[in-house]
Design an enzyme around this catalytic site. Structure first.
Site, short mmCIF file in Angstrom:
data_model
loop_
_atom_site.label_atom_id
_atom_site.label_comp_id
_atom_site.label_asym_id
_atom_site.label_seq_id
_atom_site.Cartn_x
_atom_site.Cartn_y
_atom_site.Cartn_z
N TYR A 31 0.82 -1.21 0.00
CA TYR A 31 0.00 0.00 0.00
C TYR A 31 0.85 1.26 0.00
O TYR A 31 2.07 1.20 0.14
CB TYR A 31 -0.97 -0.01 1.19
CG TYR A 31 -0.37 0.34 2.53
CD1 TYR A 31 0.47 -0.56 3.20
CD2 TYR A 31 -0.63 1.56 3.15
CE1 TYR A 31 1.02 -0.24 4.44
CE2 TYR A 31 -0.08 1.88 4.39
CZ TYR A 31 0.74 0.98 5.02
OH TYR A 31 1.28 1.30 6.24
N GLU A 179 12.60 2.92 13.58
CA GLU A 179 11.56 3.90 13.21
C GLU A 179 10.45 3.81 14.24
O GLU A 179 10.63 3.22 15.31
CB GLU A 179 11.05 3.61 11.79
CG GLU A 179 10.49 2.20 11.61
CD GLU A 179 10.01 1.92 10.19
OE1 GLU A 179 9.69 2.85 9.45
OE2 GLU A 179 9.93 0.72 9.84
N LEU A 203 11.00 1.61 6.82
CA LEU A 203 10.33 2.09 5.62
C LEU A 203 11.02 3.38 5.14
O LEU A 203 11.23 4.29 5.94
CB LEU A 203 8.85 2.40 5.92
CG LEU A 203 8.08 2.75 4.64
CD1 LEU A 203 7.71 1.50 3.88
CD2 LEU A 203 6.86 3.57 4.94
N1 PDD Z 1 2.69 5.21 7.53
N2 PDD Z 1 7.45 3.97 8.81
C1 PDD Z 1 6.31 3.24 8.83
C2 PDD Z 1 6.34 1.86 9.41
C3 PDD Z 1 5.12 3.80 8.31
O1 PDD Z 1 3.99 3.08 8.31
C4 PDD Z 1 5.13 5.13 7.80
C5 PDD Z 1 3.91 5.79 7.23
C6 PDD Z 1 6.35 5.85 7.81
C7 PDD Z 1 6.45 7.25 7.25
O2 PDD Z 1 6.49 7.24 5.82
P1 PDD Z 1 5.91 8.47 4.97
O3 PDD Z 1 6.65 9.68 5.40
O4 PDD Z 1 6.20 8.09 3.57
O5 PDD Z 1 4.44 8.57 5.27
C8 PDD Z 1 7.47 5.22 8.31
C9 PDD Z 1 1.49 5.69 6.91
C10 PDD Z 1 1.24 7.14 7.09
C11 PDD Z 1 0.33 4.81 7.34
O6 PDD Z 1 0.55 3.60 7.39
O7 PDD Z 1 -0.77 5.31 7.56
#
Ligand code: PDD
Length: 284
Positions: A31, A179, A203
Site C-alpha cells: 500500500y 523507526e 520504511l
Molecule cells: N505510515 N514507517 C512506517 C512503518 C510507516 O507506516 C510510515 C507511514 C512511515 C512514514 O512514511 P511516509 O513519510 O512516507 O508517510 C514510516 C502511513 C502514514 C500509514 O501507514 O498510515
C-alpha cells in the site's frame, strides 16, 4: 465518499471484494499513503516509485503505469470534497484458491484507492508534543516493503496506546532505533539531526526524505547513520515524521521528559521550514 476499486469509481458502501482475496487471507499486498494539499498529490512521483519498490519486493506486476495511476488518483481527488485529503492506495495479488505459493495462472490484482480528509496535528499538539514508549522491534527483515500485513505494527502501536502514548519507537537487537510503528524517527543532539539509514529494517519515508532535503538546503548539520538506543534516551529532541503527521515533536519518552520536556529549537525550525516548503510547492 467516492472510492476506486478495480477500474471503477463508486460510493464506499458499494465496494466489495471476494473473501478469497489474498489480501484478506494472507495480507498478500502492498500500500501507499499519499497526502493531498489544495487538491494536489504531494511528492506523487516519489510515492509511485516506492509503490514500485514494494511491488517488486513481493514479485507482483504493477497493474498500472504511472500515467494511469496519476489519472486515477486525480479523478478520485476530484470526486471527494476536502481540499486537503490523504489517499490510501492498496494492491493485492487478487483472489484464488487458498494456497501459500503464488497462484498459477496469476489472478487479476485487486486495486483499491480511497480518500480521507487530511487532518494535520493541531496547534495544541504542536505546542505540547506527544508521548512515546520504546518497544522491541520484532518485525521481519523486509520493513522497506510497505506491506499491508501490518499485524506487528498494529500490536506495537496498540502497546503505545495502552500506555497512554501516541507512538511506539522501535529498538532492534536491543541496540539501535529503526523507526516508529507508523512513522520515521529523528534524534537531535547538540544541534545535529541524526537519522537512521534507509535499509531493509525501516520504511523509506517520503517525509523523511523531505526533512533531510530541507535540512541540507538550510545548512542544518545532519548525520545519516545507525542511531543507538542510548542516543534516543539521551536525545535533546526527538522528532517524528509521516505523510499524515508531517513533522511532530516527542516531548515524553517512557514517562520521562525528552531534553527539557518542551518542543525544542530544531523542531521549531524544521516545522516552519516544512510549512513554507509545502506552501511554496503545493499552494501556489
Ligand atoms: N505510515 N514507517 C512506517 C512503518 C510507516 O507506516 C510510515 C507511514 C512511515 C512514514 O512514511 P511516509 O513519510 O512516507 O508517510 C514510516 C502511513 C502514514 C500509514 O501507514 O498510515
Amino acid at each position: 465518499m467516492s472510492i476506486f476499486l478495480n477500474g471503477e469509481f463508486m460510493p464506499i458502501e458499494e465496494a466489495k471484494v471476494p473473501v478469497l482475496d489474498r489480501g484478506f487471507i494472507f495480507g498478500d499486498g502492498v500500500y501507499e499513503v499519499i497526502p493531498v494539499y489544495s487538491r494536489r498529490a504531494f511528492r506523487l512521483a516519489e510515492h509511485l516509485q516506492r509503490l514500485q519498490h514494494s511491488l517488486d519486493g513481493i514479485q507482483l506486476k504493477n497493474p498500472h503505469s504511472d500515467d494511469e495511476w496519476t489519472t486515477i488518483l486525480n479523478e478520485l481527488i476530484r470526486r471527494n470534497t476536502p481540499e486537503d485529503q490523504y489517499l490510501y492506495l492498496h494492491v493485492t495479488r487478487g483472489a484464488a484458491k487458498r494456497d501459500h505459493a503464488f497462484p498459477v495462472p496469476a489472478p487479476t490484482p485487486t486495486v483499491f484507492v480511497m480518500s480521507n480528509p487530511l487532518t494535520t496535528p493541531s496547534a495544541e499538539l504542536l505546542k505540547s508534543g506527544i508521548s512515546c514508549i520504546t518497544v522491541v522491534d520484532n518485525r521481519w527483515l523486509r520493513c522497506d516493503i510497505k506491506a499491508i500485513a501490518l499485524l506487528p505494527n498494529v500490536l506495537l502501536r496498540q502497546a503505545a496506546v495502552a500506555a497512554g502514548c501516541a507512538e511506539a519507537i522501535l529498538i532492534r537487537n536491543d541496540e539501535f532505533m529503526t523507526e516508529g510503528a507508523a512513522s520515521n524517527i529523528f534524534v537531535v543532539k547538540n544541534g545535529t539531526l541524526l537519522a537512521p539509514p534507509k535499509d531493509n529494517l525501516m520504511l523509506p519515508g517520503i517525509t523523511y526524505d523531505v526533512i533531510l532535503e530541507i535540512a541540507a538546503a538550510n545548512n542544518i548539520p545532519c548525520e545519516v547513520r545507525k542511531v543507538l538506543k542510548e542516543e534516543v534516551f539521551n536525545a535533546d529532541e526527538l522528532l517524528l515524521t509521516s505523510s499524515t503527521k508531517e513533522v511532530m515533536v516527542i516531548t515524553t519518552l517512557d514517562g520521562k521528559p525528552v531534553g527539557d520536556g518542551k518542543p525544542g529549537a530544531m523542531f521549531a525550525k524544521l516545522h516552519t521550514l516544512y510549512q513554507t516548503f509545502k506552501q511554496e510547492v503545493m499552494r501556489k
